[in-house]
Design an enzyme around this catalytic site. Sequence first.
Site, PDB file in Angstrom:
ATOM      1  N   ALA A  15      10.073 -88.467  92.180  1.00  0.00           N
ATOM      2  CA  ALA A  15       8.762 -87.851  92.451  1.00  0.00           C
ATOM      3  C   ALA A  15       7.716 -88.318  91.448  1.00  0.00           C
ATOM      4  O   ALA A  15       6.566 -88.611  91.818  1.00  0.00           O
ATOM      5  CB  ALA A  15       8.914 -86.332  92.391  1.00  0.00           C
ATOM      6  N   GLU A  51      17.882 -89.090  96.925  1.00  0.00           N
ATOM      7  CA  GLU A  51      19.053 -89.285  97.808  1.00  0.00           C
ATOM      8  C   GLU A  51      18.769 -88.648  99.169  1.00  0.00           C
ATOM      9  O   GLU A  51      17.825 -87.873  99.317  1.00  0.00           O
ATOM     10  CB  GLU A  51      20.309 -88.674  97.173  1.00  0.00           C
ATOM     11  CG  GLU A  51      20.176 -87.176  96.933  1.00  0.00           C
ATOM     12  CD  GLU A  51      21.332 -86.599  96.102  1.00  0.00           C
ATOM     13  OE1 GLU A  51      22.070 -87.344  95.442  1.00  0.00           O
ATOM     14  OE2 GLU A  51      21.467 -85.358  96.113  1.00  0.00           O
ATOM     15  N   GLN A  82       9.502 -73.843  95.371  1.00  0.00           N
ATOM     16  CA  GLN A  82      10.678 -72.992  95.194  1.00  0.00           C
ATOM     17  C   GLN A  82      10.951 -72.832  93.694  1.00  0.00           C
ATOM     18  O   GLN A  82      11.820 -72.071  93.297  1.00  0.00           O
ATOM     19  CB  GLN A  82      11.913 -73.625  95.840  1.00  0.00           C
ATOM     20  CG  GLN A  82      11.779 -73.874  97.331  1.00  0.00           C
ATOM     21  CD  GLN A  82      12.920 -74.730  97.827  1.00  0.00           C
ATOM     22  OE1 GLN A  82      13.972 -74.218  98.214  1.00  0.00           O
ATOM     23  NE2 GLN A  82      12.740 -76.041  97.803  1.00  0.00           N
ATOM     24  N   ASN A  83      10.234 -73.591  92.892  1.00  0.00           N
ATOM     25  CA  ASN A  83      10.494 -73.605  91.455  1.00  0.00           C
ATOM     26  C   ASN A  83       9.839 -72.412  90.763  1.00  0.00           C
ATOM     27  O   ASN A  83       8.820 -71.907  91.223  1.00  0.00           O
ATOM     28  CB  ASN A  83       9.975 -74.912  90.834  1.00  0.00           C
ATOM     29  CG  ASN A  83      10.635 -76.120  91.467  1.00  0.00           C
ATOM     30  OD1 ASN A  83      11.719 -76.005  92.036  1.00  0.00           O
ATOM     31  ND2 ASN A  83       9.971 -77.267  91.416  1.00  0.00           N
ATOM     32  N   SER A  92      16.909 -80.037  98.077  1.00  0.00           N
ATOM     33  CA  SER A  92      18.084 -80.280  98.928  1.00  0.00           C
ATOM     34  C   SER A  92      17.895 -79.567 100.271  1.00  0.00           C
ATOM     35  O   SER A  92      18.687 -79.732 101.186  1.00  0.00           O
ATOM     36  CB  SER A  92      19.344 -79.763  98.226  1.00  0.00           C
ATOM     37  OG  SER A  92      19.146 -78.396  97.876  1.00  0.00           O
ATOM     38  N   ASN A 103      12.671 -88.196  97.826  1.00  0.00           N
ATOM     39  CA  ASN A 103      13.895 -87.735  97.178  1.00  0.00           C
ATOM     40  C   ASN A 103      14.642 -88.960  96.656  1.00  0.00           C
ATOM     41  O   ASN A 103      14.387 -90.076  97.065  1.00  0.00           O
ATOM     42  CB  ASN A 103      14.750 -86.954  98.190  1.00  0.00           C
ATOM     43  CG  ASN A 103      15.713 -85.998  97.515  1.00  0.00           C
ATOM     44  OD1 ASN A 103      16.442 -86.393  96.615  1.00  0.00           O
ATOM     45  ND2 ASN A 103      15.701 -84.729  97.911  1.00  0.00           N
ATOM     46  N   HIS A 108       9.867 -68.282  95.080  1.00  0.00           N
ATOM     47  CA  HIS A 108      11.011 -67.661  94.387  1.00  0.00           C
ATOM     48  C   HIS A 108      10.617 -67.046  93.054  1.00  0.00           C
ATOM     49  O   HIS A 108      11.475 -66.821  92.198  1.00  0.00           O
ATOM     50  CB  HIS A 108      12.135 -68.695  94.193  1.00  0.00           C
ATOM     51  CG  HIS A 108      12.714 -69.146  95.500  1.00  0.00           C
ATOM     52  ND1 HIS A 108      13.373 -70.345  95.639  1.00  0.00           N
ATOM     53  CD2 HIS A 108      12.708 -68.571  96.735  1.00  0.00           C
ATOM     54  CE1 HIS A 108      13.775 -70.481  96.907  1.00  0.00           C
ATOM     55  NE2 HIS A 108      13.370 -69.429  97.589  1.00  0.00           N
ATOM     56  N   ASP A 134       9.132 -72.535  87.428  1.00  0.00           N
ATOM     57  CA  ASP A 134       8.834 -73.051  86.087  1.00  0.00           C
ATOM     58  C   ASP A 134       7.347 -73.169  85.755  1.00  0.00           C
ATOM     59  O   ASP A 134       6.996 -73.615  84.658  1.00  0.00           O
ATOM     60  CB  ASP A 134       9.515 -74.433  85.906  1.00  0.00           C
ATOM     61  CG  ASP A 134       9.067 -75.430  86.984  1.00  0.00           C
ATOM     62  OD1 ASP A 134       9.874 -76.331  87.328  1.00  0.00           O
ATOM     63  OD2 ASP A 134       7.923 -75.317  87.490  1.00  0.00           O
ATOM     64  N   ARG A 165      16.784 -70.629  80.078  1.00  0.00           N
ATOM     65  CA  ARG A 165      15.964 -71.453  80.993  1.00  0.00           C
ATOM     66  C   ARG A 165      14.473 -71.305  80.670  1.00  0.00           C
ATOM     67  O   ARG A 165      13.708 -72.262  80.747  1.00  0.00           O
ATOM     68  CB  ARG A 165      16.254 -71.076  82.448  1.00  0.00           C
ATOM     69  CG  ARG A 165      17.642 -71.523  82.889  1.00  0.00           C
ATOM     70  CD  ARG A 165      17.984 -70.971  84.255  1.00  0.00           C
ATOM     71  NE  ARG A 165      17.089 -71.477  85.282  1.00  0.00           N
ATOM     72  CZ  ARG A 165      17.002 -70.920  86.502  1.00  0.00           C
ATOM     73  NH1 ARG A 165      17.729 -69.848  86.802  1.00  0.00           N
ATOM     74  NH2 ARG A 165      16.187 -71.427  87.394  1.00  0.00           N
TER      75      ARG A 165
END
Length: 242
Positions: A229, A213, A101-102, A187, A211, A119, A104, A70
Amino acid sequence: MIELNKTDIERIKCSRHIVFFTGAGMSAESGVATFRGKDGIWNKFRPEELANFDSFMKNPAMVWEWYSYRRDIVRHVIPNAGHLAIAEFQKYFPKITVITQNIDNLHKRAGSNNIFELHGNIERNYCIKCKTFYNDIEERVVPPKCKCGGFIRPDVVWFGEYLPEDQYKGAEIAASECDYFFVVGTSAIVFPAASLIYIAKKSGAFITEINIEETDISSFTNKTIMGKAGKILPEILEKIKE
Ligand code: BV8
Ligand code: ZN
């Protein structure tokens, strides 16, 4: 075109403090797989198997390999138009806070400068024994070991682990003080991160979800904009700049 009318745009324009609360969907258009979508990384694995301390202690090499894989992806992608739009919002508002929350690092690379990483961050690693931090490690040895002999782990929050106190506290204050709270590409099922949405709402912020969905919180937000986004955020910014 985005489903925001004149009043919506005016409401954003007169906000003093806007929070962008982001999840894996924020980085999807950069090529970083989400967790639970149809091609989500957790379809192949299960979080319980990988993103937790016991699995790491049982099979440090397997967990370390997953993070190396990752990390390699993250190193080869770039912030998308959505990350860049959020960074540009900083030019037009007194206060912008990013709560992500990412893991990256893409918000920082896009130029956002007030970020809470709930996180952790996949670019940082530390020794589980002496807590020494290692940013660039020789990944020859899997999993890498510290000079003290301890295993080195990624500086990310695994399931069952507490979020970094300063990050969560800072995010909580931002959520309770802001007047506008965007929820982008999440989510909203991981806690305590998702509780920040409820804190913002209870504190009177206007909650707009972006989002592709419906999610568990779509019925709870003031507004839900269906779309990517990387497309919606630049469109909102253009309207603000008009
Ligand atoms: C804790 C880092 C206290 C590692 C991650 C039952 C009920 C409630 C809670 C729990 C429960 N059982 C267990 C818990 C607690 C647990 C939890 O919440 N579990 C969930 C799954 C039910 N939480 C914890 O364990 C937390 N710690 O509680 O500590 C404690 C301590 C000791 C003892 C007891 C308690 C720690 C949670 C942190 C886990 N670490 N990540 C890593 O990344 O490897 S979580 C992981 O999920 C990522 O951080 C990710 O960001 C996060 C949330 O996922 P999303 O970001 O929302 O991503 P997802 O794929 O789900 O959704 C993407 C969304 O984007 C979708 O909606 C999709 O439609 C949308 N999208 C896709 N493309 C786009 C888009 N939107 C816009 N544009 C696009 N282009
Ligand atoms: Zn050590």
